[in-house]
Design a protein around this motif. Structure first.
Motif, PDB file in Angstrom:
ATOM      1  N   SER A   1      42.072  72.572  26.522  1.00  0.00           N
ATOM      2  CA  SER A   1      41.331  73.823  25.925  1.00  0.00           C
ATOM      3  C   SER A   1      41.727  73.706  24.474  1.00  0.00           C
ATOM      4  O   SER A   1      40.846  74.551  23.720  1.00  0.00           O
ATOM      5  N   GLN A   2      42.428  72.594  23.879  1.00  0.00           N
ATOM      6  CA  GLN A   2      42.587  72.550  22.479  1.00  0.00           C
ATOM      7  C   GLN A   2      41.961  71.340  22.091  1.00  0.00           C
ATOM      8  O   GLN A   2      41.857  71.041  20.693  1.00  0.00           O
ATOM      9  N   VAL A   3      41.283  70.827  22.746  1.00  0.00           N
ATOM     10  CA  VAL A   3      40.581  69.285  22.452  1.00  0.00           C
ATOM     11  C   VAL A   3      39.081  69.476  22.063  1.00  0.00           C
ATOM     12  O   VAL A   3      38.337  70.411  23.300  1.00  0.00           O
ATOM     13  N   LYS A   4      38.435  69.120  21.210  1.00  0.00           N
ATOM     14  CA  LYS A   4      36.922  69.073  20.963  1.00  0.00           C
ATOM     15  C   LYS A   4      36.712  67.796  21.050  1.00  0.00           C
ATOM     16  O   LYS A   4      36.884  66.964  20.081  1.00  0.00           O
ATOM     17  N   LEU A   5      35.539  67.437  21.838  1.00  0.00           N
ATOM     18  CA  LEU A   5      35.139  65.761  22.006  1.00  0.00           C
ATOM     19  C   LEU A   5      33.962  65.961  20.756  1.00  0.00           C
ATOM     20  O   LEU A   5      33.430  66.727  20.341  1.00  0.00           O
ATOM     21  N   LYS A   6      33.919  64.691  20.218  1.00  0.00           N
ATOM     22  CA  LYS A   6      32.722  64.415  19.254  1.00  0.00           C
ATOM     23  C   LYS A   6      31.494  64.742  20.112  1.00  0.00           C
ATOM     24  O   LYS A   6      31.438  64.491  21.393  1.00  0.00           O
ATOM     25  N   ASP A   7      30.420  65.038  19.284  1.00  0.00           N
ATOM     26  CA  ASP A   7      29.155  65.344  19.968  1.00  0.00           C
ATOM     27  C   ASP A   7      28.433  63.861  20.508  1.00  0.00           C
ATOM     28  O   ASP A   7      28.789  62.704  19.880  1.00  0.00           O
ATOM     29  N   MET A   8      27.445  64.182  21.256  1.00  0.00           N
ATOM     30  CA  MET A   8      26.861  63.026  22.061  1.00  0.00           C
ATOM     31  C   MET A   8      26.268  61.984  20.930  1.00  0.00           C
ATOM     32  O   MET A   8      26.382  60.853  20.850  1.00  0.00           O
ATOM     33  N   ASP A   9      25.478  62.438  20.082  1.00  0.00           N
ATOM     34  CA  ASP A   9      24.972  61.728  18.952  1.00  0.00           C
ATOM     35  C   ASP A   9      25.921  60.935  18.244  1.00  0.00           C
ATOM     36  O   ASP A   9      25.552  59.950  18.119  1.00  0.00           O
ATOM     37  N   GLU A  10      26.976  61.539  17.719  1.00  0.00           N
ATOM     38  CA  GLU A  10      27.802  60.727  16.848  1.00  0.00           C
ATOM     39  C   GLU A  10      28.584  59.616  18.016  1.00  0.00           C
ATOM     40  O   GLU A  10      28.625  58.590  17.160  1.00  0.00           O
ATOM     41  N   ILE A  11      28.768  59.924  18.971  1.00  0.00           N
ATOM     42  CA  ILE A  11      29.228  58.873  19.968  1.00  0.00           C
ATOM     43  C   ILE A  11      28.243  57.779  20.187  1.00  0.00           C
ATOM     44  O   ILE A  11      28.488  56.584  20.293  1.00  0.00           O
ATOM     45  N   CYS A  12      27.095  58.151  20.444  1.00  0.00           N
ATOM     46  CA  CYS A  12      25.993  57.305  20.721  1.00  0.00           C
ATOM     47  C   CYS A  12      25.971  56.446  19.431  1.00  0.00           C
ATOM     48  O   CYS A  12      25.618  55.234  19.668  1.00  0.00           O
ATOM     49  N   LYS A  13      25.764  56.764  18.354  1.00  0.00           N
ATOM     50  CA  LYS A  13      25.558  56.033  17.071  1.00  0.00           C
ATOM     51  C   LYS A  13      26.770  55.243  16.979  1.00  0.00           C
ATOM     52  O   LYS A  13      26.463  54.083  16.419  1.00  0.00           O
ATOM     53  N   ARG A  14      27.936  55.598  17.049  1.00  0.00           N
ATOM     54  CA  ARG A  14      28.932  54.801  16.774  1.00  0.00           C
ATOM     55  C   ARG A  14      29.111  53.780  17.678  1.00  0.00           C
ATOM     56  O   ARG A  14      29.315  52.610  17.350  1.00  0.00           O
ATOM     57  N   ALA A  15      28.725  53.999  19.029  1.00  0.00           N
ATOM     58  CA  ALA A  15      28.707  52.866  19.898  1.00  0.00           C
ATOM     59  C   ALA A  15      27.571  51.677  19.670  1.00  0.00           C
ATOM     60  O   ALA A  15      27.977  50.547  19.662  1.00  0.00           O
ATOM     61  N   ILE A  16      26.464  52.053  19.235  1.00  0.00           N
ATOM     62  CA  ILE A  16      25.435  51.124  18.658  1.00  0.00           C
ATOM     63  C   ILE A  16      25.995  50.393  17.480  1.00  0.00           C
ATOM     64  O   ILE A  16      25.839  49.080  17.378  1.00  0.00           O
ATOM     65  N   ALA A  17      26.283  51.208  16.526  1.00  0.00           N
ATOM     66  CA  ALA A  17      26.719  50.471  15.333  1.00  0.00           C
ATOM     67  C   ALA A  17      27.984  49.791  15.401  1.00  0.00           C
ATOM     68  O   ALA A  17      28.037  48.522  14.810  1.00  0.00           O
ATOM     69  N   CYS A  18      28.938  50.009  16.241  1.00  0.00           N
ATOM     70  CA  CYS A  18      29.987  48.974  16.513  1.00  0.00           C
ATOM     71  C   CYS A  18      29.551  47.754  17.356  1.00  0.00           C
ATOM     72  O   CYS A  18      29.909  46.742  16.784  1.00  0.00           O
TER      73      CYS A  18
END
Length: 232
Positions: A44-61
């Motif tokens: 309840s105290q955790v906020k995941l990064k949003d889908m777009d940020e994760i997708c973009k990080r994955a591709i750039a990585c």
């Protein structure tokens, strides 16, 4: 409250329950376990990064690991041109991290290259979180990722939207379960370095730390995962 809501409530672990479950897995596998390591945050105290940020990080990585593998070779300039073109085609050229920029633009050190190549494993955590692979070694992270599979997850897509359409972000509970286990695996591999007689089975310390980095990034407010604390 319906039956489904009741089931969902039961599936949510307290931090202490999550730690206990991880400790049991670790001990059952004969790996050193510090039962008093701190717990992670409650979901309840955790906020995941949003889908777009994760997708973009994955591709750039992923694209950054490819150019890093060609650094200091005769293929570097050609590779740099090709992969930077792909960065632009996927619209992630602004999503490179500091070390990745150094590798792309030729201002890197040997350590920068090593660090970026190893983020293959952080990427593997991201594509697991995005539901593109079924497992990242929950049972036993002793082997490096499947590099051909890692490449094809992006390479088989013609656009960012196509890649994103294949993703389904796992829920916070599932991600925290995996992170908690990797946190405790990481403690064991660190203890092994300090006390060589520490039993860790066949755990690969580099795989463990990089996959933990990716998982930590998912719940962190830090953009550049090279600046995330990985204390144990």
């Amino acid at each position: 409250m319906g039956l489904f809501d009741k089931f969902k409530r039961k599936s949510i672990k307290t931090p202490e329950q999550r730690r206990a479950a991880s400790n049991k897995k670790i001990k059952d596998r004969g790996i050193a376990c510090n039962e008093n390591l701190p717990v992670l945050e409650d979901s309840s105290q955790v906020k995941l990064k949003d889908m777009d940020e994760i997708c973009k990080r994955a591709i750039a990585c992923l694209l950054s690991t490819q150019i890093a593998m060609d650094a200091d070779t005769d293929d570097y300039e050609q590779s740099k041109e090709m992969f930077y073109k792909l960065l632009k085609e996927f619209g992630v050229q602004k999503d490179l991290l500091s070390k990745e920029k150094k590798v792309f633009f030729g201002h890197y050190s040997k350590q920068d290259v090593i660090d970026v190549v190893w983020t293959y494993e952080a990427y593997w955590s991201l594509v697991w979180a995005l539901g593109l692979i079924d497992d990242i070694g929950f049972e036993y992270p002793k082997d490096i990722c499947d590099c051909q599979k890692a490449i094809s997850l992006v390479g088989d897509c013609k656009s960012y939207d196509e890649f994103k359409s294949k993703c389904k972000l796992r829920n916070t509970e599932e991600i925290l379960d995996m992170l908690d286990l990797y946190y405790r695996y990481h403690w064991a591999t660190t203890e092994k370095r300090i006390r060589p007689d520490t039993p860790i089975g066949e755990l690969n310390k580099d795989v463990v730390v990089e996959r933990r980095r990716g998982l930590e990034w998912l719940i962190s407010d830090v953009k550049d995962w090279n600046y995330i604390s990985l204390d144990t």
